[in-house]
Design an enzyme around this catalytic site. Structure first.
Site, PDB file in Angstrom:
ATOM      1  N   GLY A  10       9.661  -8.124  -2.753  1.00 45.08           N
ATOM      2  CA  GLY A  10       8.828  -8.328  -3.947  1.00 45.08           C
ATOM      3  C   GLY A  10       7.345  -8.239  -3.634  1.00 45.08           C
ATOM      4  CG  ASN A  32      18.784  -9.678  -6.468  1.00 43.17           C
ATOM      5  OD1 ASN A  32      17.589  -9.326  -6.488  1.00 43.17           O
ATOM      6  ND2 ASN A  32      19.295 -10.539  -7.322  1.00 43.17           N
ATOM      7  CG  LEU A  33      16.841  -4.017  -3.653  1.00 40.30           C
ATOM      8  CD1 LEU A  33      17.435  -2.635  -3.313  1.00 40.30           C
ATOM      9  CD2 LEU A  33      15.384  -4.074  -3.155  1.00 40.30           C
ATOM     10  CB  SER A  34      17.099  -8.400  -9.623  1.00 42.98           C
ATOM     11  OG  SER A  34      16.209  -9.410  -9.167  1.00 42.98           O
ATOM     12  CG  ASP A  58      22.520 -12.593  -6.428  1.00 43.81           C
ATOM     13  OD1 ASP A  58      22.567 -12.169  -7.597  1.00 43.81           O
ATOM     14  OD2 ASP A  58      22.057 -13.712  -6.104  1.00 43.81           O
ATOM     15  CB  SER A 124       4.541 -21.873  -9.399  1.00 45.92           C
ATOM     16  OG  SER A 124       3.688 -21.640 -10.483  1.00 45.92           O
ATOM     17  CE1 TYR A 149       6.606 -19.699 -12.907  1.00 42.20           C
ATOM     18  CE2 TYR A 149       8.470 -18.685 -11.790  1.00 42.20           C
ATOM     19  CZ  TYR A 149       7.142 -19.101 -11.794  1.00 42.20           C
ATOM     20  OH  TYR A 149       6.371 -18.920 -10.678  1.00 42.20           O
ATOM     21  CE  LYS A 153       8.827 -20.612  -8.663  1.00 39.31           C
ATOM     22  NZ  LYS A 153       9.316 -19.902  -7.462  1.00 39.31           N
ATOM     23  CG  LEU A 200      -5.688 -11.017 -16.904  1.00 37.39           C
ATOM     24  CD1 LEU A 200      -5.769 -10.454 -18.314  1.00 37.39           C
ATOM     25  CD2 LEU A 200      -6.713 -12.139 -16.709  1.00 37.39           C
ATOM     26  N   GLY A 294       2.164 -21.940 -24.712  1.00 38.31           N
ATOM     27  CA  GLY A 294       2.449 -22.415 -23.344  1.00 38.31           C
ATOM     28  C   GLY A 294       1.269 -22.312 -22.417  1.00 38.31           C
ATOM     29  CG  ASP A 295      -1.438 -18.971 -21.916  1.00 40.51           C
ATOM     30  OD1 ASP A 295      -0.567 -18.948 -21.033  1.00 40.51           O
ATOM     31  OD2 ASP A 295      -1.962 -17.951 -22.372  1.00 40.51           O
TER      32      ASP A 295
HETATM   33  C1  WQD Z   1      -3.593 -15.659 -16.880  1.00 42.91           C
HETATM   34  C2  WQD Z   1      -4.606 -15.755 -18.009  1.00 42.91           C
HETATM   35  C3  WQD Z   1      -3.621 -15.790 -20.202  1.00 42.91           C
HETATM   36  C4  WQD Z   1      -2.050 -11.671 -20.026  1.00 42.91           C
HETATM   37  C5  WQD Z   1       1.815 -17.454 -14.646  1.00 42.91           C
HETATM   38  C6  WQD Z   1       2.782 -18.414 -13.995  1.00 42.91           C
HETATM   39  C7  WQD Z   1       2.427 -18.606 -12.536  1.00 42.91           C
HETATM   40  C8  WQD Z   1       2.430 -17.264 -11.880  1.00 42.91           C
HETATM   41  C9  WQD Z   1       1.378 -16.380 -12.550  1.00 42.91           C
HETATM   42  C10 WQD Z   1       4.433 -16.352 -10.909  1.00 42.91           C
HETATM   43  C11 WQD Z   1      -4.192 -16.706 -19.120  1.00 42.91           C
HETATM   44  C12 WQD Z   1      -4.462 -14.528 -20.011  1.00 42.91           C
HETATM   45  C13 WQD Z   1      -2.663 -12.872 -19.705  1.00 42.91           C
HETATM   46  C14 WQD Z   1      -2.587 -10.874 -21.073  1.00 42.91           C
HETATM   47  C15 WQD Z   1      -4.333 -12.501 -21.400  1.00 42.91           C
HETATM   48  N1  WQD Z   1       3.713 -16.676 -11.977  1.00 42.91           N
HETATM   49  N2  WQD Z   1      -3.785 -13.276 -20.381  1.00 42.91           N
HETATM   50  N3  WQD Z   1      -3.716 -11.328 -21.720  1.00 42.91           N
HETATM   51  O1  WQD Z   1       0.179 -17.737 -17.192  1.00 42.91           O
HETATM   52  O2  WQD Z   1      -1.743 -18.397 -15.615  1.00 42.91           O
HETATM   53  O3  WQD Z   1       0.526 -18.009 -14.654  1.00 42.91           O
HETATM   54  O4  WQD Z   1       1.788 -16.229 -13.926  1.00 42.91           O
HETATM   55  O5  WQD Z   1       4.176 -16.432  -9.743  1.00 42.91           O
HETATM   56  O6  WQD Z   1       3.404 -19.415 -11.931  1.00 42.91           O
HETATM   57  O7  WQD Z   1       2.659 -19.668 -14.645  1.00 42.91           O
HETATM   58  O8  WQD Z   1      -0.777 -16.078 -15.515  1.00 42.91           O
HETATM   59  O9  WQD Z   1      -1.599 -13.768 -15.657  1.00 42.91           O
HETATM   60  O10 WQD Z   1       0.044 -14.574 -17.408  1.00 42.91           O
HETATM   61  O11 WQD Z   1      -2.302 -15.416 -17.463  1.00 42.91           O
HETATM   62  O12 WQD Z   1      -5.349 -12.887 -22.006  1.00 42.91           O
HETATM   63  O13 WQD Z   1      -2.072  -9.757 -21.423  1.00 42.91           O
HETATM   64  O14 WQD Z   1      -4.731 -14.468 -18.625  1.00 42.91           O
HETATM   65  O15 WQD Z   1      -3.773 -16.319 -21.510  1.00 42.91           O
HETATM   66  O16 WQD Z   1      -5.370 -17.346 -19.621  1.00 42.91           O
HETATM   67  P1  WQD Z   1      -0.491 -17.613 -15.855  1.00 42.91           P
HETATM   68  P2  WQD Z   1      -1.103 -14.870 -16.516  1.00 42.91           P
END
Ligand code: WQD
Length: 336
Positions: A10, A32-34, A58, A124, A149, A153, A200, A294-295
């Protein structure tokens, strides 16, 4: 030291495998290459000159997974394998709980049977739930994850904590990642999610090469300096080094330890977009949309403990990560 890396094909796993090889460890990959491709192994070999043993397995399949322990003499495990899309976990909670917990139960049972006593778990920042203050430290309360998710954790951290308490000869290190970004500077490895990216940075990267039309920023009315969400973005190379430093910690027989892996600095969505534009001399078209369910407004780390006890701290900047992400995306417009 032979290190079993579950999920080692990954985004974070493959960079960690490279760091292990460069540090003289002997990684063995089980995946498992999922959510990854076998071509990643060729790229690891191209970058390091070594081709670690790879088992397409797996971790929930005890019969097949057992063969890895029978064939390889494992000294430590880094457990990355698991489903990790926040949004998908809300839609498919049963699959997330079953996969992420079953794979861990199977792994721990085999470790106990084969006398493997050291495990690093890929946890995380989501375990902190909705934070009450910033920056977050390892002793802050956890358990309030806002999605399945994140709850997996939380649960796996608890399972490992209780397992270690009952088996004091085991050593458990929980690494709480903040927001991993960036790519290998060669452009051969990077974040290559299936489908439309949830996160993001891969979304920005795909906009930058025209694979996606524009970025939608989820809300600009948060109580932050520019109104957009603030996160602790850490280069994946720094994250990989954090695992090497943690493996070395096992020599001290730490029992159970928890470390935040971040930069200690918060960066807003708009700041990341502008950093990406400046680092690469391009424009990223975006619109402002409603907040995403959820943010949280802010989430960034205090990493003093990792610096003091692991001798580790993040070295790469946001600009480095933006440059490396763009380079990877340009070289792999349709993924690896
Ligand atoms: C970051 C910021 C969004 C996408 C999650 C998991 C964490 C890890 C990383 C696995 C936020 C904003 C995002 C978009 C946007 N996962 N955003 N437009 O939610 O902080 O963390 O992913 O390892 O465990 O909780 O990361 O990158 O989704 O969001 O504005 O198209 O970017 O609102 O403020 P997040 P994210």
């Amino acid at each position: 030291m032979r290190v079993l890396v579950t999920g080692g094909m990954g985004f974070i796993g493959s960079e960690t495998v490279i760091a292990l090889l460069e540090a003289g460890f002997e990684p063995v990959i089980a995946d498992n290459l999922s959510n990854s491709k076998e071509k990643v192994l060729d790229r690891i070999e191209t970058l390091t000159g070594k081709r670690p043993p790879f088992y397409k397995v797996d971790c929930c399949d005890e019969g097949e997974f057992r063969k890895v322990f029978e064939k390889e003499h494992i000294d430590a495990v880094i457990h990355f394998a698991g489903l990790k899309a926040v949004g998908e976990s809300v839609v498919k909670p049963l699959e997330y709980y079953k996969n992420n917990l079953d794979s861990t139960f199977t792994l721990l049972s085999l470790m106990r049977e084969f006398g493997v006593k050291n495990i690093i778990f890929s946890s995380s920042a989501t375990v902190y739930g909705v934070p009450t203050h910033m920056p977050l430290v390892e002793t802050d309360p956890t358990g309030g994850a806002t999605n399945p998710y994140g709850m997996t954790k939380v649960m796996i951290e608890r399972i490992l904590t209780d397992f270690q308490k009952a088996n004091p000869e085991f050593n458990v290190i929980l690494l709480r990642y903040f927001n991993p970004i960036g790519a290998h500077p060669s452009g051969l490895l990077g974040e290559d999610p299936n489908g439309i990216p949830n996160n993001l940075m891969p979304y920005i990267s795909q906009v930058s090469v025209g694979k996606l039309k524009q970025l939608k920023i989820y809300g600009d009315d948060y109580p932050t300096p520019d109104g957009t969400g603030v996160r602790d973005y850490i280069h994946v190379l720094d994250l990989a080094e954090g695992h090497v430093a943690s493996l070395r910690k096992f020599a001290d027989k730490p029992g159970l330890e928890i470390y935040n892996l971040g930069t200690g600095k918060g960066t807003s969505v708009l700041e990341l977009v502008h950093a990406f534009e400046e680092a690469n001399g391009i424009k990223i078209p975006y619109i402002i949309g409603p907040r995403r369910a959820g943010d949280v407004a802010e989430n960034y780390a205090n990493c003093d403990k990792a610096k003091k006890e692991l001798g580790w701290e993040a070295r790469f900047s946001i600009v480095d990560a933006c440059r490396d992400s763009y380079n990877f995306q340009k070289k792999n417009p349709n993924g690896i």
